[in-house]
Design a protein around this motif. Structure first.
Motif, PDB file in Angstrom:
ATOM      1  N   ASN A   1       0.857  -1.223   0.061  1.00 61.19           N
ATOM      2  CA  ASN A   1       0.137   0.051  -0.202  1.00 61.19           C
ATOM      3  C   ASN A   1       0.972   1.217  -0.179  1.00 61.19           C
ATOM      4  O   ASN A   1       1.519   1.565   1.126  1.00 61.19           O
ATOM      5  N   PRO A   2       0.961   1.869  -1.110  1.00 63.27           N
ATOM      6  CA  PRO A   2       1.652   3.156  -1.234  1.00 63.27           C
ATOM      7  C   PRO A   2       1.558   4.248  -0.371  1.00 63.27           C
ATOM      8  O   PRO A   2       2.523   5.123  -0.036  1.00 63.27           O
ATOM      9  N   ASN A   3       0.333   4.083   0.171  1.00 62.88           N
ATOM     10  CA  ASN A   3       0.083   5.246   1.222  1.00 62.88           C
ATOM     11  C   ASN A   3       0.450   5.002   2.770  1.00 62.88           C
ATOM     12  O   ASN A   3       0.381   6.019   3.369  1.00 62.88           O
ATOM     13  N   VAL A   4       0.945   3.699   3.015  1.00 61.20           N
ATOM     14  CA  VAL A   4       1.469   3.654   4.339  1.00 61.20           C
ATOM     15  C   VAL A   4       2.731   4.538   4.543  1.00 61.20           C
ATOM     16  O   VAL A   4       3.522   4.681   3.720  1.00 61.20           O
ATOM     17  N   GLN A   5       2.532   5.154   5.773  1.00 63.56           N
ATOM     18  CA  GLN A   5       3.764   6.014   5.888  1.00 63.56           C
ATOM     19  C   GLN A   5       5.007   5.409   6.778  1.00 63.56           C
ATOM     20  O   GLN A   5       4.511   4.739   7.806  1.00 63.56           O
ATOM     21  N   ILE A   6       6.230   5.339   6.239  1.00 61.96           N
ATOM     22  CA  ILE A   6       7.220   4.759   6.953  1.00 61.96           C
ATOM     23  C   ILE A   6       8.145   5.959   7.608  1.00 61.96           C
ATOM     24  O   ILE A   6       8.624   6.625   6.956  1.00 61.96           O
ATOM     25  N   ILE A   7       8.418   5.782   8.951  1.00 61.03           N
ATOM     26  CA  ILE A   7       9.005   6.916   9.601  1.00 61.03           C
ATOM     27  C   ILE A   7      10.294   6.149  10.320  1.00 61.03           C
ATOM     28  O   ILE A   7       9.988   5.273  11.203  1.00 61.03           O
ATOM     29  N   GLY A   8      11.345   6.533  10.186  1.00 70.10           N
ATOM     30  CA  GLY A   8      12.663   5.931  10.767  1.00 70.10           C
ATOM     31  C   GLY A   8      12.743   6.753  11.801  1.00 70.10           C
ATOM     32  O   GLY A   8      12.679   8.027  12.210  1.00 70.10           O
ATOM     33  N   VAL A   9      13.538   5.722  12.936  1.00 66.77           N
ATOM     34  CA  VAL A   9      13.660   6.485  14.329  1.00 66.77           C
ATOM     35  C   VAL A   9      15.045   6.123  14.688  1.00 66.77           C
ATOM     36  O   VAL A   9      15.624   5.010  14.538  1.00 66.77           O
ATOM     37  N   GLN A  10      16.005   7.302  14.893  1.00 65.73           N
ATOM     38  CA  GLN A  10      17.173   7.070  15.245  1.00 65.73           C
ATOM     39  C   GLN A  10      17.663   7.682  16.673  1.00 65.73           C
ATOM     40  O   GLN A  10      16.796   9.020  16.876  1.00 65.73           O
ATOM     41  N   PRO A  11      18.489   7.479  17.337  1.00 71.75           N
ATOM     42  CA  PRO A  11      19.038   8.201  18.485  1.00 71.75           C
ATOM     43  C   PRO A  11      19.882   9.309  17.856  1.00 71.75           C
ATOM     44  O   PRO A  11      20.315   9.397  16.980  1.00 71.75           O
ATOM     45  N   ALA A  12      19.453  10.520  18.703  1.00 71.23           N
ATOM     46  CA  ALA A  12      20.163  11.738  18.332  1.00 71.23           C
ATOM     47  C   ALA A  12      21.737  11.856  18.131  1.00 71.23           C
ATOM     48  O   ALA A  12      22.222  12.421  17.451  1.00 71.23           O
ATOM     49  N   ASN A  13      22.441  11.145  19.154  1.00 71.64           N
ATOM     50  CA  ASN A  13      23.822  10.785  18.817  1.00 71.64           C
ATOM     51  C   ASN A  13      24.502   9.676  17.955  1.00 71.64           C
ATOM     52  O   ASN A  13      25.425   9.473  17.723  1.00 71.64           O
ATOM     53  N   ALA A  14      23.137   9.234  17.040  1.00 68.37           N
ATOM     54  CA  ALA A  14      23.855   8.223  16.034  1.00 68.37           C
ATOM     55  C   ALA A  14      22.772   8.286  14.895  1.00 68.37           C
ATOM     56  O   ALA A  14      22.064   7.223  14.731  1.00 68.37           O
ATOM     57  N   SER A  15      22.679   9.414  14.381  1.00 65.27           N
ATOM     58  CA  SER A  15      21.683   9.481  13.142  1.00 65.27           C
ATOM     59  C   SER A  15      22.488   9.519  11.814  1.00 65.27           C
ATOM     60  O   SER A  15      21.943  10.475  11.139  1.00 65.27           O
ATOM     61  N   GLU A  16      23.149   8.827  11.560  1.00 67.19           N
ATOM     62  CA  GLU A  16      23.929   8.625  10.366  1.00 67.19           C
ATOM     63  C   GLU A  16      23.127   8.535   9.403  1.00 67.19           C
ATOM     64  O   GLU A  16      23.480   9.197   8.127  1.00 67.19           O
ATOM     65  N   MET A  17      22.143   7.716   9.214  1.00 64.11           N
ATOM     66  CA  MET A  17      21.183   7.453   8.141  1.00 64.11           C
ATOM     67  C   MET A  17      20.446   8.756   7.606  1.00 64.11           C
ATOM     68  O   MET A  17      20.355   9.223   6.581  1.00 64.11           O
ATOM     69  N   ALA A  18      19.745   9.568   8.792  1.00 64.68           N
ATOM     70  CA  ALA A  18      19.015  10.565   8.249  1.00 64.68           C
ATOM     71  C   ALA A  18      19.963  11.581   7.960  1.00 64.68           C
ATOM     72  O   ALA A  18      19.705  12.426   7.114  1.00 64.68           O
ATOM     73  N   ASP A  19      21.186  11.924   8.589  1.00 63.60           N
ATOM     74  CA  ASP A  19      22.065  12.688   8.021  1.00 63.60           C
ATOM     75  C   ASP A  19      22.821  12.594   6.830  1.00 63.60           C
ATOM     76  O   ASP A  19      22.842  13.497   5.957  1.00 63.60           O
ATOM     77  N   SER A  20      22.736  11.169   6.292  1.00 64.95           N
ATOM     78  CA  SER A  20      23.153  10.884   5.047  1.00 64.95           C
ATOM     79  C   SER A  20      22.083  11.369   4.070  1.00 64.95           C
ATOM     80  O   SER A  20      22.393  11.500   2.788  1.00 64.95           O
ATOM     81  N   ILE A  21      20.845  11.005   4.537  1.00 69.16           N
ATOM     82  CA  ILE A  21      19.778  11.289   3.455  1.00 69.16           C
ATOM     83  C   ILE A  21      19.760  12.896   3.263  1.00 69.16           C
ATOM     84  O   ILE A  21      19.560  13.668   2.181  1.00 69.16           O
ATOM     85  N   ALA A  22      19.914  13.540   4.510  1.00 69.22           N
ATOM     86  CA  ALA A  22      19.819  15.103   4.290  1.00 69.22           C
ATOM     87  C   ALA A  22      20.971  15.516   3.344  1.00 69.22           C
ATOM     88  O   ALA A  22      20.869  16.537   2.646  1.00 69.22           O
ATOM     89  N   GLU A  23      22.381  14.947   3.708  1.00 66.02           N
ATOM     90  CA  GLU A  23      23.630  15.482   2.620  1.00 66.02           C
ATOM     91  C   GLU A  23      23.334  14.531   1.313  1.00 66.02           C
ATOM     92  O   GLU A  23      24.151  15.051   0.658  1.00 66.02           O
ATOM     93  N   GLN A  24      22.480  13.671   1.056  1.00 63.00           N
ATOM     94  CA  GLN A  24      22.777  12.928  -0.104  1.00 63.00           C
ATOM     95  C   GLN A  24      23.832  12.305  -0.254  1.00 63.00           C
ATOM     96  O   GLN A  24      24.441  12.221  -1.188  1.00 63.00           O
TER      97      GLN A  24
END
Length: 250
Positions: free
Chosen positions: A192-215
């Motif tokens: 179902n493409p409408n399902v929202q997928i939210i990733g959760v990371q520790p503030a001190n280990a947010s490498e994936m979120a930071d990598s997405i932001a930096e591309q």
């Protein structure tokens, strides 16, 4: 990927616990909606990592009658899963663990038949050293996340989820290397493409979120976090970056 996961599930289901999905009244009241928890802590080895390990061994067993040795790197949960999944194959894993591994997890791993190598200051460095060792000795590498077979195995959680919950609107997933959220997102977005997928990371280990932001893959964090299971740098060429970049909503 959804088709691959659906085909994989019957092959490893007997070696898994189909973990329960339970509503949490406190969180449901707080969020003013139904909040359910998928209890992977009740999995045989204590985490979802067993799913990916079983999937990888299933694939390896299709190519060879014997799997005498494999190599893996982990802060603990993936290593425990590899040890368990290797038992039916009489396989002895060589496990690379970082210097900052939890003493309790290290003690538990030492009780297994695995060969333990303490190498690397963090999990990302241990993964690189494990990959080099596996290549040097021509041994299979059971990567904790940068492997399509492992990602498909983690995605079997979503296969169970759609049969346990009639309506899924949003799924929150812990993120370390990104294997679990990649498998879940690939499955549920096809379901179902409408399902929202939210990733959760520790503030001190947010490498994936930071990598997405930096591309682009960012360097490993040097900050301490009590969430050691989701801490550690990313493989510079990890395929989970593309999965997360395309399929994770936030």
């Amino acid at each position: 990927m959804k088709q691959q996961i659906d085909q994989l599930y019957p092959s490893i289901a007997d070696a898994l616990v189909k973990t329960p999905l339970v509503e949490n009244p406190g969180l449901s009241k707080l969020a003013n909606c139904q909040v359910h928890l998928k209890l992977e802590n009740e999995q045989i080895t204590g985490s979802f990592k067993l799913r990916g390990a079983l999937s990888k061994f299933h694939t390896l067993s299709q190519d060879t009658a014997q799997i005498p040795k494999v190599v893996a790197a982990s802060t603990g949960n993936h290593a425990a899963a590899v040890c368990h999944a290797s038992q039916p194959y009489n396989c002895i894993p060589t496990l690379f663990v970082p210097e900052n591994i939890s003493p309790a997890k290290l003690q538990k791993l030492r009780q297994s038949s695995a060969e333990i190598k303490i190498a690397g200051t963090h999990s990302g460095e241990s993964e690189i050293l494990a990959a080099a060792y596996a290549k040097q000795h021509d041994l299979p590498l059971v990567h904790p996340y940068n492997d399509l077979d492992v990602i498909a195995g983690q995605g079997t959680l979503a296969h169970e989820l759609v049969h346990q919950c009639e309506k899924i609107e949003t799924v929150f997933v812990p993120v370390g290397g990104g294997g679990l959220i990649s498998g879940i997102a690939a499955y549920l977005k096809a379901y179902n493409p409408n399902v929202q997928i939210i990733g959760v990371q520790p503030a001190n280990a947010s490498e994936m979120a930071d990598s997405i932001a930096e591309q682009g893959i960012v360097p490993p964090s040097t900050l301490h976090t009590i969430s050691d299971g989701t801490a550690g740098g990313l493989d510079p060429e990890t395929i989970t970056f593309d999965f997360c970049n395309r399929l994770v909503d936030q």
